[in-house]
Design a protein around this motif. Structure first.
Motif, PDB file in Angstrom:
ATOM      1  N   LYS A  29       4.262 -24.991  25.879  1.00  0.00           N
ATOM      2  CA  LYS A  29       3.612 -23.698  25.653  1.00  0.00           C
ATOM      3  C   LYS A  29       4.618 -22.545  25.655  1.00  0.00           C
ATOM      4  O   LYS A  29       4.374 -21.502  25.033  1.00  0.00           O
ATOM      5  CB  LYS A  29       2.537 -23.443  26.727  1.00  0.00           C
ATOM      6  CG  LYS A  29       1.268 -24.267  26.573  1.00  0.00           C
ATOM      7  CD  LYS A  29       0.447 -23.879  25.353  1.00  0.00           C
ATOM      8  CE  LYS A  29      -0.144 -22.487  25.407  1.00  0.00           C
ATOM      9  NZ  LYS A  29      -1.191 -22.323  26.419  1.00  0.00           N
ATOM     10  N   GLU A  33       5.673 -20.275  18.715  1.00  0.00           N
ATOM     11  CA  GLU A  33       4.770 -20.872  17.736  1.00  0.00           C
ATOM     12  C   GLU A  33       5.111 -20.419  16.324  1.00  0.00           C
ATOM     13  O   GLU A  33       4.418 -20.756  15.366  1.00  0.00           O
ATOM     14  CB  GLU A  33       3.321 -20.514  18.085  1.00  0.00           C
ATOM     15  CG  GLU A  33       2.317 -21.520  17.566  1.00  0.00           C
ATOM     16  CD  GLU A  33       0.921 -21.334  18.152  1.00  0.00           C
ATOM     17  OE1 GLU A  33       0.061 -22.208  17.936  1.00  0.00           O
ATOM     18  OE2 GLU A  33       0.683 -20.318  18.830  1.00  0.00           O
ATOM     19  N   ARG A  39       0.965 -19.264  13.352  1.00  0.00           N
ATOM     20  CA  ARG A  39       0.010 -19.153  14.468  1.00  0.00           C
ATOM     21  C   ARG A  39      -1.429 -19.144  13.955  1.00  0.00           C
ATOM     22  O   ARG A  39      -2.326 -19.733  14.568  1.00  0.00           O
ATOM     23  CB  ARG A  39       0.293 -17.876  15.275  1.00  0.00           C
ATOM     24  CG  ARG A  39       1.586 -17.932  16.077  1.00  0.00           C
ATOM     25  CD  ARG A  39       1.631 -16.831  17.120  1.00  0.00           C
ATOM     26  NE  ARG A  39       1.693 -15.511  16.506  1.00  0.00           N
ATOM     27  CZ  ARG A  39       2.807 -14.902  16.128  1.00  0.00           C
ATOM     28  NH1 ARG A  39       3.980 -15.504  16.311  1.00  0.00           N
ATOM     29  NH2 ARG A  39       2.788 -13.696  15.587  1.00  0.00           N
ATOM     30  N   ARG A  46      -6.947 -25.665  15.748  1.00  0.00           N
ATOM     31  CA  ARG A  46      -7.366 -25.771  17.152  1.00  0.00           C
ATOM     32  C   ARG A  46      -8.866 -25.496  17.309  1.00  0.00           C
ATOM     33  O   ARG A  46      -9.580 -26.217  17.995  1.00  0.00           O
ATOM     34  CB  ARG A  46      -6.549 -24.790  17.994  1.00  0.00           C
ATOM     35  CG  ARG A  46      -6.688 -24.979  19.484  1.00  0.00           C
ATOM     36  CD  ARG A  46      -5.473 -24.450  20.229  1.00  0.00           C
ATOM     37  NE  ARG A  46      -5.079 -23.129  19.815  1.00  0.00           N
ATOM     38  CZ  ARG A  46      -3.916 -22.827  19.216  1.00  0.00           C
ATOM     39  NH1 ARG A  46      -3.050 -23.784  18.946  1.00  0.00           N
ATOM     40  NH2 ARG A  46      -3.625 -21.587  18.885  1.00  0.00           N
ATOM     41  N   LYS A 105      -5.946 -31.140  23.221  1.00  0.00           N
ATOM     42  CA  LYS A 105      -5.627 -29.735  23.453  1.00  0.00           C
ATOM     43  C   LYS A 105      -4.120 -29.514  23.359  1.00  0.00           C
ATOM     44  O   LYS A 105      -3.646 -28.544  22.736  1.00  0.00           O
ATOM     45  CB  LYS A 105      -6.133 -29.299  24.827  1.00  0.00           C
ATOM     46  CG  LYS A 105      -5.933 -27.814  25.101  1.00  0.00           C
ATOM     47  CD  LYS A 105      -6.581 -27.394  26.408  1.00  0.00           C
ATOM     48  CE  LYS A 105      -6.382 -25.888  26.625  1.00  0.00           C
ATOM     49  NZ  LYS A 105      -6.984 -25.445  27.901  1.00  0.00           N
ATOM     50  N   THR A 106      -3.348 -30.421  23.943  1.00  0.00           N
ATOM     51  CA  THR A 106      -1.886 -30.327  23.877  1.00  0.00           C
ATOM     52  C   THR A 106      -1.397 -30.447  22.439  1.00  0.00           C
ATOM     53  O   THR A 106      -0.551 -29.672  21.985  1.00  0.00           O
ATOM     54  CB  THR A 106      -1.249 -31.434  24.737  1.00  0.00           C
ATOM     55  OG1 THR A 106      -1.728 -31.318  26.069  1.00  0.00           O
ATOM     56  CG2 THR A 106       0.264 -31.322  24.724  1.00  0.00           C
ATOM     57  N   THR A 108      -2.888 -29.784  19.609  1.00  0.00           N
ATOM     58  CA  THR A 108      -3.210 -28.646  18.737  1.00  0.00           C
ATOM     59  C   THR A 108      -2.328 -27.437  19.032  1.00  0.00           C
ATOM     60  O   THR A 108      -2.146 -26.573  18.176  1.00  0.00           O
ATOM     61  CB  THR A 108      -4.696 -28.246  18.878  1.00  0.00           C
ATOM     62  OG1 THR A 108      -5.000 -27.965  20.248  1.00  0.00           O
ATOM     63  CG2 THR A 108      -5.602 -29.348  18.371  1.00  0.00           C
ATOM     64  N   TYR A 109      -1.797 -27.363  20.249  1.00  0.00           N
ATOM     65  CA  TYR A 109      -0.848 -26.294  20.558  1.00  0.00           C
ATOM     66  C   TYR A 109       0.579 -26.662  20.132  1.00  0.00           C
ATOM     67  O   TYR A 109       1.428 -25.792  19.948  1.00  0.00           O
ATOM     68  CB  TYR A 109      -0.845 -25.990  22.061  1.00  0.00           C
ATOM     69  CG  TYR A 109      -1.955 -25.058  22.496  1.00  0.00           C
ATOM     70  CD1 TYR A 109      -1.924 -23.704  22.181  1.00  0.00           C
ATOM     71  CD2 TYR A 109      -3.033 -25.535  23.229  1.00  0.00           C
ATOM     72  CE1 TYR A 109      -2.944 -22.854  22.570  1.00  0.00           C
ATOM     73  CE2 TYR A 109      -4.062 -24.695  23.629  1.00  0.00           C
ATOM     74  CZ  TYR A 109      -4.009 -23.353  23.301  1.00  0.00           C
ATOM     75  OH  TYR A 109      -5.024 -22.501  23.684  1.00  0.00           O
ATOM     76  N   ARG A 113       4.563 -25.345  17.046  1.00  0.00           N
ATOM     77  CA  ARG A 113       5.808 -25.251  17.820  1.00  0.00           C
ATOM     78  C   ARG A 113       6.813 -26.306  17.364  1.00  0.00           C
ATOM     79  O   ARG A 113       8.012 -26.067  17.359  1.00  0.00           O
ATOM     80  CB  ARG A 113       5.491 -25.395  19.313  1.00  0.00           C
ATOM     81  CG  ARG A 113       4.758 -24.176  19.881  1.00  0.00           C
ATOM     82  CD  ARG A 113       4.260 -24.413  21.308  1.00  0.00           C
ATOM     83  NE  ARG A 113       3.805 -23.167  21.911  1.00  0.00           N
ATOM     84  CZ  ARG A 113       2.604 -22.646  21.757  1.00  0.00           C
ATOM     85  NH1 ARG A 113       1.702 -23.279  20.996  1.00  0.00           N
ATOM     86  NH2 ARG A 113       2.271 -21.508  22.340  1.00  0.00           N
TER      87      ARG A 113
END
Length: 738
Positions: A29, A33, A39, A46, A105-106, A108-109, A113
């Motif tokens: 995180k 991004e 983004r 997401r 969740k991880t 999609t973030y 990145r």
């Protein structure tokens, strides 16, 4: 019964795994991004993924509530069910869903990145994607062992029994939470697979073949849905899948350990046999973390060098776990600890061999996939024929490997006692050896699942780079990471299928133990064998129960069960393939409609309606996943009510044998078709846009539901039918027609 102090290593290892998963997540995180456009795209993906997951969990919650109430009726009204089952079932499903949620969740973030990191170097892109995938691996093993630890502590306090029988009841009760995990996993795999492939097929057929625009082009209305699908199918679905495999192997082996040493009356030895698979899994977590830190590569790395980079982490972890196993079993001082250690090594070696074979048949650095790509010069038909042929041939190595692993694990556990190979005690020990081999195969799951979850993150990173119009060098790096991801995903599926075969075999033996508990629930304390001899149920061996229920190949009830089990694999695949086809038809029509009605999409002057495509995939997946998933629950119950224990054993054997081979075939065919397309897109055989490329796109489209919907769902089907049979054992022995 006091809990041995060494047991506390198990929950401690689960906390360490979850701690490292959180640390990797926080580090990811903190990475940039990228641009505003990057983004924005990541945000769309997401939002779509989370919206889908919320809708899926609503449907699954209804199913779980209904099933939990049914189990409560069997337990508290009919009296044929263990009273802990409703609660165990719910916690298994909850933790399985939680593992998928955290992993997705991880992912999609992480995609944007990863694309941003790839602007700096290939190694940075690989490390961001891989460490993010490691979050999924560590969350699965961490939550799995945490759930197992909590249930062991709770049942140890509340089960009202003494001596060897207490551990038998504890382990068979814990085994039932695997049904909750398997049920959740099947819904996640089938629903996610239908979602992702409906979007992927629609995006490819209309965008790449008809409109001639690149993959992940922002002008394609289905491209966001396609990227969402990678996460809900290959991350959330795979996480739930391997969570239940992991827990199932540990729990089945613990139950077999309790049964194997129950007859001896040595409670201390029995306790050590129960704890052994948990401790091997716990140490495997710690050593997998070391392997995760070893993964890195250099700029301009070839596909083989990238595969070697991931292989270093997996292989080092495997070697360390192999060495640690000898120490663990020696310190536990289990009977024939040396032989059981070699059973674990057998499982580890089988996993590595299956992974290497899968890599050979699916990576475009090897001849089979290159041959499929070359066949595109004569059109789509030859691509499909060639891919099916490669998939069929690829089943030989995994099947032979699993066969050899089963025999070796059995013989090692029994000390190669050929004179008494099938005696009651040796049979129990041998089956325990097979179970512990499955634990060995899955002991590296923390890192092997990281290599799998890495794939969809790299795929989404490539999509983000394309839609954000990053430079060609970035796209080249993300394409390299994506092609690597296709191979690691195929390897992960082969690994999951291989572990399912060993776990399902251990579950067959556990089913007999659950039958014993079921007989005691209905008040039957003795059985009469065909030769007139009587055995107390608590003292009867697996051989005694096989004779009592006449489980042999001359029993027509067994044969009918085998045929139904074999049919189930094909019926299930047919239903899920057709489900993808129907959902994809809706997607194709929608993409064509937008190209036709929204003027300026293809020139880049208008923005497609991405949300409508996401909604079509979501609606299609929710509607289509119910029938095949519920069928896997209903059929074992129906076979048990009709044909009794003998019919259920036949069903499980037929489902295991046909499902294993069919799953390997479908996963490898699909992976090979996908990488054949990637090979051409790198500039070979005419490159992008050529007739050869269009032919391999068609092959890849056929392979999409093979490798991402039907194939990987089969290993859950195999284990879910086993778990349902185990949970419903009390009902089966209480009432059946034949």
């Amino acid at each position: 019964m006091n809990i041995p102090s060494i047991f506390w290593l198990v929950p401690a290892a689960s906390v360490v795994a979850l701690g490292f998963a959180y640390a990797f997540y926080r580090k990811m995180k903190r990475q940039s991004e990228g641009t505003e456009r990057m983004r924005e795209i990541a945000g769309h993906v997401r939002a779509g993924a989370m919206a889908y997951l919320r809708q899926q969990y609503k449907v699954v919650t209804v199913v779980f509530v209904v099933l939990a109430l049914f189990f409560a009726y069997l337990a508290y009204v009919a009296g044929v069910q263990n009273p802990w089952v409703p609660f165990a079932f719910l916690t298994g499903g909850f933790f399985s869903g939680l593992a998928g949620f955290f992993g997705m969740k991880t992912a999609t973030y992480a995609s944007a990145r990863t694309a941003h990191a790839a602007q700096q170097s290939l190694d940075r892109g690989l490390r961001v994607a891989f460490r993010s995938g490691a979050v999924m691996g560590l969350v699965v093993v961490g939550l799995g062992l945490l759930d197992i630890s909590l249930w062991y502590i709770v049942l140890n306090c509340f089960v009202d029994a003494s001596g060897a029988q207490k551990l038998v009841i504890i382990t068979t009760t814990m085994l039932t939470f695997g049904m909750g995990a398997s049920t959740q996993a099947l819904f996640a795999r089938v629903g996610g697979g239908i979602y992702t492939k409906a979007a992927d097929v629609g995006a490819d057929l209309v965008g790449k073949v008809e409109a001639g625009i690149p993959e992940d082009d922002p002008r394609n209305p289905a491209t966001i849905a396609d990227n969402v699908g990678d996460n809900v199918g290959d991350v959330a679905g795979m996480g739930a899948d391997l969570y239940e495999s992991y827990c199932g192997s540990v729990l089945a082996t613990a139950a077999l350990g309790a049964a194997a040493f129950a007859a001896t009356g040595d409670v201390e030895m029995q306790t050590r046999a129960v704890l052994a698979p948990m401790l091997i899994a716990a140490v495997g977590i710690l050593l997998s973390i070391i392997g995760i830190f070893l993964v890195r590569t250099k700029e301009g790395a070839t596909m083989r060098q990238l595969l070697r980079a991931l292989g270093v982490g997996v292989n080092v972890s495997s070697v360390l776990i192999a060495a640690a196993t000898f120490i663990i079993l020696y310190l536990l001082d289990i009977q024939n600890w040396l032989g059981l250690s070699f059973s674990v090594i057998t499982g580890l070696a089988a996993g590595i061999i299956i992974g290497q074979a899968t890599e050979y048949y699916t990576s475009h650095t090897y001849r089979p996939t290159q041959k499929i790509a070359r066949s595109g010069q004569t059109g789509p038909a030859t691509v499909i024929i060639s891919g099916i042929g490669v998939g069929m041939i690829s089943t030989a190595v995994p099947v032979i490997t699993i066969g050899v692993a089963i025999i070796l694990a059995y013989l090692c556990a029994t000390g190669f006692d050929m004179a008494h190979l099938m005696s009651a005690h040796n049979l129990s020990l041998g089956l325990y050896g097979i179970g512990i081999a499955a634990v060995g195969m899955l002991s590296t799951l923390g890192i092997t699942l990281a290599t799998d979850a890495y794939g969809p993150i790299a795929d989404n990173a490539g999509g983000n780079a394309e839609m954000s119009k990053l430079g060609p060098e970035v796209r080249r790096r993300t394409d390299a990471l994506d092609a690597l991801g296709n191979t690691t995903a195929a390897t992960g599926k082969g690994f999951a299928i291989g572990s399912a075969a060993l776990t399902a075999l251990a579950l067959l033996a556990s089913y007999i133990e659950e039958i014993k508990i079921g007989l005691l629930h209905i008040g039957q304390t003795a059985i009469t064998l065909p030769d007139g001899a009587e055995r107390l149920v608590q003292e009867a061996s697996i051989v005694d129960f096989m004779e009592f229920y006449q489980i042999n190949l001359m029993n027509p009830l067994v044969l009918v069960g085998v045929f139904i089990g074999a049919m189930m694999s094909f019926l299930f695949c047919g239903l899920t393939m057709n489900a993808v086809g129907r959902a994809a038809e809706s997607m194709v029509e929608e993409v064509r409609r937008q190209f036709r009605e929204i003027k300026g999409i293809l020139t880049g002057e208008a923005t497609p309606d991405y949300a409508r495509c996401v909604a079509i995939s979501t609606r299609g997946a929710q509607r289509e996943m119910l029938l095949p998933s519920l069928l896997a629950i209903v059929v074992p119950v129906a076979v048990g009510l009709l044909f009794g224990v003998a019919g259920v054993m036949g069903l499980l054997v037929g489902g295991l044998s046909s499902g294993f081979v069919l799953a390997v075939f479908m996963a490898n065919s699909g992976g090979a078709w996908d990488n054949a397309k990637k090979l051409i897109e790198e500039g070979n055989f005419g490159g992008k846009g050529s007739e050869c490329h269009k032919a391999t796109v068609v092959g890849d489209t056929v392979g999409d539901p093979f490798k991402d919907t039907s194939g990987p769902s089969l290993n859950i089907l195999i284990k879910l039918m086993s778990m349902v049979s185990i949970v419903m054992a009390g009902l089966t022995v209480a009432w059946h027609l034949f």
